[in-house]
Design an enzyme around this catalytic site. Structure first.
Site, PDB file in Angstrom:
ATOM      1  N   HIS A   1       0.774  -1.395  -0.086  1.00 57.79           N
ATOM      2  CA  HIS A   1       0.077  -0.008   0.079  1.00 57.79           C
ATOM      3  C   HIS A   1       0.942   1.254  -0.024  1.00 57.79           C
ATOM      4  CE1 HIS A   1      -3.839  -1.602   0.197  1.00 57.79           C
ATOM      5  NE2 HIS A   1      -3.367  -2.693   0.955  1.00 57.79           N
ATOM      6  N   THR A   2       2.220   1.096  -0.664  1.00 55.92           N
ATOM      7  CA  THR A   2       3.033   2.335  -0.551  1.00 55.92           C
ATOM      8  C   THR A   2       2.933   2.929  -2.107  1.00 55.92           C
ATOM      9  OG1 THR A   2       4.805   0.715  -0.656  1.00 55.92           O
ATOM     10  CG2 THR A   2       4.564   1.984   1.419  1.00 55.92           C
TER      11      THR A   2
ATOM     12  N   SER B   1     -12.326 -16.968 -22.838  1.00 63.07           N
ATOM     13  CA  SER B   1     -11.622 -17.435 -21.426  1.00 63.07           C
ATOM     14  C   SER B   1     -11.622 -18.972 -21.489  1.00 63.07           C
ATOM     15  CB  SER B   1     -12.141 -16.926 -20.182  1.00 63.07           C
ATOM     16  OG  SER B   1     -11.617 -17.545 -19.278  1.00 63.07           O
TER      17      SER B   1
ATOM     18  N   GLY C   1      -8.043 -14.131  -7.479  1.00 64.17           N
ATOM     19  CA  GLY C   1      -8.211 -13.726  -6.099  1.00 64.17           C
ATOM     20  C   GLY C   1      -7.339 -14.049  -4.782  1.00 64.17           C
TER      21      GLY C   1
ATOM     22  N   LEU D   1      -2.224 -12.277  -6.196  1.00 61.49           N
ATOM     23  CA  LEU D   1      -1.080 -12.697  -6.944  1.00 61.49           C
ATOM     24  C   LEU D   1      -1.378 -11.895  -8.323  1.00 61.49           C
ATOM     25  CD1 LEU D   1      -0.478 -16.563  -6.259  1.00 61.49           C
ATOM     26  CD2 LEU D   1       0.687 -14.658  -5.015  1.00 61.49           C
TER      27      LEU D   1
ATOM     28  N   SER E   1      -3.391 -11.812 -10.687  1.00 64.12           N
ATOM     29  CA  SER E   1      -3.726 -12.290 -11.869  1.00 64.12           C
ATOM     30  C   SER E   1      -4.372 -11.331 -13.064  1.00 64.12           C
ATOM     31  CB  SER E   1      -4.860 -13.352 -11.633  1.00 64.12           C
ATOM     32  OG  SER E   1      -5.872 -13.068 -11.146  1.00 64.12           O
ATOM     33  N   SER E   2      -5.216 -10.445 -12.217  1.00 64.12           N
ATOM     34  CA  SER E   2      -5.575  -9.206 -13.344  1.00 64.12           C
ATOM     35  C   SER E   2      -4.538  -8.402 -14.058  1.00 64.12           C
ATOM     36  CB  SER E   2      -6.836  -8.435 -12.577  1.00 64.12           C
ATOM     37  OG  SER E   2      -6.040  -7.716 -11.746  1.00 64.12           O
TER      38      SER E   2
ATOM     39  N   ASP F   1       1.731  -3.780  -9.561  1.00 67.60           N
ATOM     40  CA  ASP F   1       1.466  -5.020  -9.881  1.00 67.60           C
ATOM     41  C   ASP F   1       1.682  -5.180 -11.420  1.00 67.60           C
ATOM     42  OD1 ASP F   1       0.477  -5.289  -7.452  1.00 67.60           O
ATOM     43  OD2 ASP F   1      -1.840  -5.573  -8.155  1.00 67.60           O
TER      44      ASP F   1
HETATM   45  C1  GLA Z   1      -2.968  -4.158  -5.099  1.00 63.87           C
HETATM   46  C2  GLA Z   1      -2.863  -3.170  -5.951  1.00 63.87           C
HETATM   47  C3  GLA Z   1      -1.332  -2.432  -5.978  1.00 63.87           C
HETATM   48  C4  GLA Z   1      -1.025  -2.205  -4.397  1.00 63.87           C
HETATM   49  C5  GLA Z   1      -1.265  -3.378  -3.385  1.00 63.87           C
HETATM   50  C6  GLA Z   1      -1.093  -2.939  -2.195  1.00 63.87           C
HETATM   51  O1  GLA Z   1      -2.379  -5.355  -5.341  1.00 63.87           O
HETATM   52  O2  GLA Z   1      -2.992  -3.411  -7.043  1.00 63.87           O
HETATM   53  O3  GLA Z   1      -1.255  -1.395  -6.878  1.00 63.87           O
HETATM   54  O4  GLA Z   1      -1.509  -1.057  -4.201  1.00 63.87           O
HETATM   55  O5  GLA Z   1      -2.558  -3.765  -3.714  1.00 63.87           O
HETATM   56  O6  GLA Z   1       0.557  -3.039  -1.855  1.00 63.87           O
END
Ligand code: GLA
Length: 388
Positions: free
Chosen positions: A37-38, A70, A124, A127, A129-130, A174
């Site tokens: 969450h940074t 899919s 979900g 990891l 996946s999206s 991500d």
């Molecule tokens: C999700 C978000 C990321 C990140 C994390 C928490 O995976 O897609 O951008 O904020 O949560 O670190």
């Protein structure tokens, strides 16, 4: 767990969708060692791409239709290039269409195509996946349209797809990790400047183990957006006195104590977590450089504690899994990973203790939470790759 069967580099089930004209791309899921969450607070993260991936084959059509398939969900969706919009239909289509929309917005001519998708990233589970699907699509379209975007531009387009078509105001971690990952390395990414370094991740004798709560809280995306707003509210309180502070990256604990604490303790706690997590990550990188995995692991536990108590994005199942492994000398560090409210914990575990840890934790988790524990080991691999 499901393991993708490959023939050469191509998943067997994708073969029938691949012709000589097809573009085939593999894009992995990600782990994040520390720095949660940074990213959307202009901070630091330490993710890596893993050996579980999404595969897309994109085959040109002679009309302007888009046919999405899919293979895992046994679902199909048809639309046209001219009518692209967020679909009220199945959510998986939005990750693909959202990327197409970014290309169209950028003025790129996109012709019709068939796309087939399969993945072995658990959905979900935190990891990403999206993001893997978005990055695979972005790379495939870049080749298909000959747009010639560089990888960082593709990362940003994939992130925008998530904002505009999936409705999650995610940070950049991500998509960056999926696209830019490097075999056996973690990425130290500064989310403000997008400067990044690959740090070798040598954990000889240890494994990265993901323990999946099997909990997929519907809260995840709405609360995620709330956390983002709370951080922005904290910045606004500081900004009245320090105009130069445009994100929590520029905030200090002194500023939080002075300008936020008396106004709102919830916002204070959220911001405190972020400011502390950024400095924890930098110290954790020093640990890695010194090869001090014990100290690195301790920081993972600290991160979990603060994500649970200050940022409040954990859940009883995640807390149980972290608490349970804490006293185990074979586990160097453990914490919840990703957005939270379910998904996985990431654990660094002595290689010869992995099987026992999984069996024993699975049993305890089953009786305490009445849920089945899934477990995966993750190996760090290369990011998005064009297979053909
Ligand atoms: C999700 C978000 C990321 C990140 C994390 C928490 O995976 O897609 O951008 O904020 O949560 O670190």
């Amino acid at each position: 767990m499901y393991i993708m069967q490959l023939q050469g580099d191509i998943p067997i089930q994708l073969k029938e969708f691949v012709s000589a004209a097809s573009i085939l791309v593999r894009s992995p899921g990600r782990i994040n060692l520390i720095g949660e969450h940074t990213d959307y607070n202009d901070g630091f993260v330490l993710p890596a791409a893993i050996d579980k991936a999404a595969y897309i084959s994109l085959t040109p059509r002679s009309d302007n239709e888009i046919h999405l398939h899919s293979l895992d969900l046994k679902d199909m969706y048809f639309t046209t290039v001219d009518t692209i919009a967020p679909s009220a239909g199945p959510s998986w289509t939005n990750y693909l269409l959202g990327v197409v929309a970014q290309f169209v917005k950028a003025g790129v001519t996109v012709n019709g195509f068939d796309a087939a998708l399969t993945a072995d990233i658990p959905m979900g589970a935190g990891l990403s996946s999206s993001a893997a699907v978005e990055c695979a699509m972005a790379m495939a379209l870049n080749v298909f349209t000959k747009a010639g975007f560089d990888k960082i531009t593709l990362v940003k387009m994939a992130q925008k797809a998530e904002h505009e078509y999936a409705g999650v105001q995610c940070g950049i971690m991500d998509q960056f990790a999926s696209m830019m990952g490097k075999d056996k390395h973690v990425i130290r990414l500064d989310c403000r400047s997008l400067e990044y370094h690959y740090e070798p991740f040598d954990i000889d004798g240890y494994k990265i183990v993901l323990l999946d709560t099997n909990v997929k809280h519907s809260l995840a995306s709405s609360e995620y957006n709330v956390r983002r707003k709370q951080c922005e509210a904290g910045v606004a309180m500081i900004q009245k006195y320090h105009n130069e502070v445009s994100s929590l990256r520029g905030a200090t604990m002194q500023m939080l104590d002075k300008y936020v604490l008396s106004q709102d303790t919830i916002i204070y706690n959220r911001c405190k977590y972020v400011v502390e997590e950024n400095s924890r990550l930098l110290q954790a990188c020093n640990d890695l450089e010194k090869g001090d995995l014990i100290s690195f692991g301790k920081k993972m536990f600290e991160t979990h504690y603060s994500l649970s108590r200050l940022y409040e994005v954990s859940c009883p199942e995640l807390d149980f899994l972290v608490e349970h492994v804490k006293a185990d000398p074979a586990v160097l560090g453990a914490r919840m990973m990703g957005g939270g409210f379910g998904g996985c914990t990431i654990n660094i575990v002595k290689e010869d203790a992995v099987d026992q840890l999984i069996a024993e934790t699975g049993e305890k988790y089953g009786s305490a939470m009445n849920k089945e524990l899934q477990a995966y080991t993750a190996n760090i691999k290369e990011g998005t790759t064009i297979i053909s």
